[in-house]
Design a protein around this motif. Structure first.
Motif, PDB file in Angstrom:
ATOM      1  N   THR A  48       7.770 -23.448 -83.267  1.00 30.25           N
ATOM      2  CA  THR A  48       8.473 -23.405 -81.985  1.00 30.25           C
ATOM      3  C   THR A  48       8.119 -22.142 -81.226  1.00 30.25           C
ATOM      4  O   THR A  48       7.925 -21.074 -81.822  1.00 30.25           O
ATOM      5  CB  THR A  48      10.003 -23.433 -82.222  1.00 30.25           C
ATOM      6  OG1 THR A  48      10.351 -24.616 -82.945  1.00 30.25           O
ATOM      7  CG2 THR A  48      10.771 -23.398 -80.904  1.00 30.25           C
ATOM      8  N   ALA A  49       8.006 -22.271 -79.914  1.00 36.20           N
ATOM      9  CA  ALA A  49       7.939 -21.111 -79.027  1.00 36.20           C
ATOM     10  C   ALA A  49       9.285 -21.057 -78.308  1.00 36.20           C
ATOM     11  O   ALA A  49       9.522 -21.807 -77.355  1.00 36.20           O
ATOM     12  CB  ALA A  49       6.794 -21.240 -78.026  1.00 36.20           C
ATOM     13  N   ALA A  50      10.189 -20.226 -78.809  1.00 35.77           N
ATOM     14  CA  ALA A  50      11.545 -20.148 -78.263  1.00 35.77           C
ATOM     15  C   ALA A  50      11.675 -18.863 -77.457  1.00 35.77           C
ATOM     16  O   ALA A  50      11.406 -17.767 -77.959  1.00 35.77           O
ATOM     17  CB  ALA A  50      12.579 -20.177 -79.384  1.00 35.77           C
ATOM     18  N   LEU A  51      12.105 -18.997 -76.222  1.00 36.94           N
ATOM     19  CA  LEU A  51      12.146 -17.843 -75.314  1.00 36.94           C
ATOM     20  C   LEU A  51      13.494 -17.768 -74.621  1.00 36.94           C
ATOM     21  O   LEU A  51      14.002 -18.770 -74.102  1.00 36.94           O
ATOM     22  CB  LEU A  51      11.046 -17.970 -74.256  1.00 36.94           C
ATOM     23  CG  LEU A  51      10.903 -16.790 -73.290  1.00 36.94           C
ATOM     24  CD1 LEU A  51      10.404 -15.549 -74.017  1.00 36.94           C
ATOM     25  CD2 LEU A  51       9.992 -17.144 -72.132  1.00 36.94           C
ATOM     26  N   MET A  52      14.068 -16.568 -74.610  1.00 34.62           N
ATOM     27  CA  MET A  52      15.274 -16.319 -73.836  1.00 34.62           C
ATOM     28  C   MET A  52      14.911 -15.480 -72.618  1.00 34.62           C
ATOM     29  O   MET A  52      14.189 -14.493 -72.728  1.00 34.62           O
ATOM     30  CB  MET A  52      16.309 -15.566 -74.664  1.00 34.62           C
ATOM     31  CG  MET A  52      17.658 -15.430 -73.965  1.00 34.62           C
ATOM     32  SD  MET A  52      18.633 -14.027 -74.545  1.00 34.62           S
ATOM     33  CE  MET A  52      17.842 -12.687 -73.686  1.00 34.62           C
ATOM     34  N   PHE A  53      15.412 -15.879 -71.435  1.00 35.46           N
ATOM     35  CA  PHE A  53      15.244 -15.050 -70.243  1.00 35.46           C
ATOM     36  C   PHE A  53      16.509 -15.130 -69.406  1.00 35.46           C
ATOM     37  O   PHE A  53      17.290 -16.078 -69.516  1.00 35.46           O
ATOM     38  CB  PHE A  53      14.009 -15.455 -69.436  1.00 35.46           C
ATOM     39  CG  PHE A  53      14.128 -16.760 -68.718  1.00 35.46           C
ATOM     40  CD1 PHE A  53      14.473 -16.809 -67.373  1.00 35.46           C
ATOM     41  CD2 PHE A  53      13.892 -17.954 -69.382  1.00 35.46           C
ATOM     42  CE1 PHE A  53      14.577 -18.020 -66.704  1.00 35.46           C
ATOM     43  CE2 PHE A  53      13.995 -19.172 -68.730  1.00 35.46           C
ATOM     44  CZ  PHE A  53      14.346 -19.199 -67.386  1.00 35.46           C
TER      45      PHE A  53
END
Length: 511
Positions: A48-53
């Motif tokens: 997974t490529a999990a990103l928080m912004f």
């Protein structure tokens, strides 16, 4: 810190099920930290490529959804660059061209098309988006969600994180919170999770981490007092420990007394979190819920009250479950101090003049001085008080705070529907043999309103129960007369003695 997965076990399950959902909680409860850690853990697992912004900067765009898209895409790219990912996981640069109102979904589609992993997005501070901007972004997420498949890739899971539940997003964008609309951008939400406060065991676990790292212990009484004062509110739990260890400089085992000292310092300083919270008190939606809580009256319930109640609960000001009362004792204290601050400026008496020769506090004289103060300023202050229904209680609390809090402390208990406010004055002093003693004085506040019976019998019974709980033999019942037929202001303030149902002799003050 506590492991995020431990606090949010359902979140991982929903992400694995490719769901879109809301995570909401009041400010300073650990949402951002939990999401950032969760994103890192998911990405580190390899599939997974999990990103928080954060969406916070997009607040300035208001209804300009094109500007909001631009800001969000810039924030997303910056977050991805900070992540340290390999180039193949990063979003495209530049973003693909697309008309305003479709750029966000087009960008996510292109990124998911190129990325060799499934993409999971955490949109923090989602409720910073306003009006048309919020509707546009959530509509694009809905369309992408519904159209996603191998030839039209899109984030497999999206988490909207903010203060409010999705129900309130509908209100903010002009939708009907109570109806399901197939064309609504909100019907993709599978679940709405709330990040809860710490339990007593979690506070112990958190503080034990400090003990293991430094050797400095928290006594059981200290941990119990922290839970009692904060009810597990994460920012308060951490702030009390920070105040004791770094500000007070305590190096020995931490005691309940030091927790109490830290609480007072925290309240007096009105740290940023507390200021941000109380700044909401005069918002119409918040005031509508909080005023009857402070006044002890029953709220005026209509078709919109439940939405306002949910909003105030999401802010963290009141408890999640009935009865309707303030979330924790620290908030309870701060709220009354803030509301009473304008009235406190009228109090000119010298607090030191109320200390008796033996070191005890002269409560009788304080009540006599309050009568003088009430006759002179009460009518004006009531008219000025924004929380009009709770004006009497707020004004007396301001008077007490000004004169007691220099050397003693006030504990106050209030909730909607109780028709009273309980006050305990705690005043430390030194006994004749040099021992440390604590003077305790209990007061019950009642209001006599139009078309109501004299509240004295109920007040005496309620004061009796309060004194039972405190194991005190006497107390004071204060009755504010707000009826049109009340005596003229210059004649108010009569004292009398009365007997409670259990036989205690108490003082009744009518003002």
């Amino acid at each position: 810190m506590l492991p995020p997965m431990q606090r949010l076990p359902q979140a991982r399950e929903l992400i694995e099920m490719d769901r879109y959902f809301v995570l909401h909680a009041p400010r300073q409860t650990g949402k951002t930290t939990a999401l950032r850690t969760m994103a890192s853990e998911l990405t580190a697992e390899g599939g997974t490529a999990a990103l928080m912004f954060s969406c916070e900067r997009a607040k300035s765009a208001g209804d300009d959804y094109a500007a909001a898209e631009e800001i969000l895409l810039k924030s997303l790219r910056e977050a991805a660059k900070r992540s340290g990912w390999p180039d193949e996981l990063l979003p495209p640069d530049p973003w693909p061209q697309a008309p305003a109102g479709t750029r966000f979904s087009a960008a996510l589609t292109e990124w998911c098309h190129r990325c060799p992993r499934r993409v999971v997005l955490f949109l923090d501070e989602i409720d910073a988006l306003q009006g048309n901007s919020m509707v546009s972004i959530l509509s694009q997420l809905r369309d992408g969600h519904n159209a996603r498949h191998e030839r039209h890739p899109f984030p497999t899971s999206v988490v909207l994180c903010g203060l409010r539940d999705v129900r309130d997003y509908k209100v903010a964008s002009g939708g009907d919170p109570g109806r399901s609309n197939p064309a609504s951008p909100f019907n993709i939400i599978a679940e709405s999770l709330r990040l809860g406060d710490f339990t007593a065991d979690q506070i112990t676990e958190l503080y034990d981490q400090h003990t293991q790292a430094t050797g400095q212990a928290f006594t059981k009484d200290a941990v119990d007092r922290v839970f009692e004062l904060t009810q597990g509110q994460p920012w308060l739990v951490n702030a009390l420990a920070y105040e004791i260890i770094l500000q007070l400089g305590v190096t020995s085992a931490i005691t309940a007394g030091q927790v109490e000292d830290a609480k007072e310092r925290l309240i007096r300083k009105r740290a940023m979190h507390l200021d941000a919270l109380v700044a909401r008190l005069h918002e119409p939606r918040v005031k509508r819920v909080m005023e009857p809580v402070v006044a002890g009256s029953f709220p005026d319930i209509d078709a919109t009250f439940s939405d306002d109640l949910s909003y105030v609960r999401d802010l963290g000001l009141i408890k999640q479950k009935p009865p309707l009362e303030v979330a924790n004792p620290i908030y309870r204290e701060v709220i009354l101090r803030v509301l009473g601050d304008p009235s406190e400026q009228y109090v000119m008496a010298d607090p030191r003049s109320f200390v008796l020769p033996d070191g005890r506090f002269d409560l009788d004289r304080l009540l006599e001085e309050f009568v003088v103060f009430w006759r002179e300023h009460g009518e004006v202050l009531i008219r000025q008080e924004g929380y009009h229904e709770a004006a009497c209680q707020i004004i007396l609390m301001a008077f007490l705070h000004r004169l007691v809090n220099g050397g003693g402390q006030l504990d106050r208990e209030y909730a909607a529907g109780t028709k009273r406010l309980d006050v305990l004055v705690r005043w430390p002093y030194t006994g004749p043999d040099g021992e440390r003693l604590m003077q305790r004085e209990a007061m019950e506040l009642k209001v006599w309103r139009t078309n109501e019976n004299d509240p004295t019998p109920d007040g005496l019974a309620q004061l009796d129960r309060y004194l039972d709980r405190l194991t005190l033999t006497t107390g004071v019942l204060v009755i504010f007369d707000r009826r049109p037929q009340a005596p003229p202001w210059k004649e108010r303030g009569g004292f009398e003695q009365a007997t409670t149902p259990s036989g205690r002799q108490v003082t009744v003050l009518r003002v």
